[in-house]
Design a protein around this motif. Sequence first.
Motif, mmCIF file in Angstrom:
data_model
loop_
_atom_site.group_PDB
_atom_site.id
_atom_site.type_symbol
_atom_site.label_atom_id
_atom_site.label_comp_id
_atom_site.label_asym_id
_atom_site.label_seq_id
_atom_site.Cartn_x
_atom_site.Cartn_y
_atom_site.Cartn_z
ATOM 1 N N GLU A 1 110.397 -30.042 -18.470
ATOM 2 C CA GLU A 1 109.411 -31.038 -18.868
ATOM 3 C C GLU A 1 108.045 -30.423 -18.629
ATOM 4 O OE1 GLU A 1 107.270 -33.512 -20.188
ATOM 5 O OE2 GLU A 1 109.220 -34.481 -20.130
ATOM 6 N N ARG A 2 107.308 -30.230 -19.698
ATOM 7 C CA ARG A 2 106.061 -29.474 -19.587
ATOM 8 C C ARG A 2 104.921 -30.255 -18.980
ATOM 9 N NH1 ARG A 2 105.189 -27.090 -25.445
ATOM 10 N NH2 ARG A 2 105.872 -29.191 -25.976
ATOM 11 N N THR A 3 104.924 -31.577 -19.145
ATOM 12 C CA THR A 3 103.732 -32.337 -18.784
ATOM 13 C C THR A 3 103.876 -33.121 -17.489
ATOM 14 O OG1 THR A 3 104.445 -34.205 -20.133
ATOM 15 C CG2 THR A 3 103.045 -32.558 -21.183
ATOM 16 N N SER A 4 105.080 -33.294 -17.017
ATOM 17 C CA SER A 4 105.246 -34.063 -15.787
ATOM 18 C C SER A 4 106.600 -33.758 -15.189
ATOM 19 C CB SER A 4 105.111 -35.565 -16.061
ATOM 20 O OG SER A 4 106.187 -36.004 -16.858
ATOM 21 N N ASN A 5 106.753 -34.097 -13.948
ATOM 22 C CA ASN A 5 108.042 -33.906 -13.289
ATOM 23 C C ASN A 5 108.859 -35.170 -13.492
ATOM 24 O OD1 ASN A 5 109.996 -32.658 -11.781
ATOM 25 N ND2 ASN A 5 109.195 -33.377 -9.838
ATOM 26 N N THR A 6 109.400 -35.328 -14.700
ATOM 27 C CA THR A 6 110.085 -36.555 -15.091
ATOM 28 C C THR A 6 111.573 -36.352 -15.076
ATOM 29 O OG1 THR A 6 108.225 -37.185 -16.500
ATOM 30 C CG2 THR A 6 110.341 -38.248 -16.920
#
Length: 118
Positions: free
Chosen positions: A26-31
């Motif tokens: 996940e590139r934008t958040s630790n989701t």
Amino acid sequence: QAQLEESGGGSVQPGGSLRLSCAVSERTSNTYYDMGWFRQAPGKEREFLAHISAGGGITSYSDSVKGRFTISRDNIKNTVFLQMNSLKPDDTAVYYCAARVLGQYQYWGQGTQVTVSS
């Protein structure tokens, strides 16, 4: 946006086992996503196999694989697994993992081939 990559497919004899892995990035958040495994055999529709919640505490299976397949996850490695036992020729298919967002599987991997034959 998540990227998914399956691995672990291959050829196995009937009655054998395989363990599939699905690495999630996940590139934008630790989701952490609810995740599912699906498969599609030639000439057939895509079939749901198993689901696991983001925390790993809830799982569900289709009747066709219940008792033979086990879904699990390692959130430290952000990887989801599908342990497949007692494989049958009818399990031959391309296997996909998918991430569910807002109730829909929106992100998909490229798939890994599983072939069960003697």
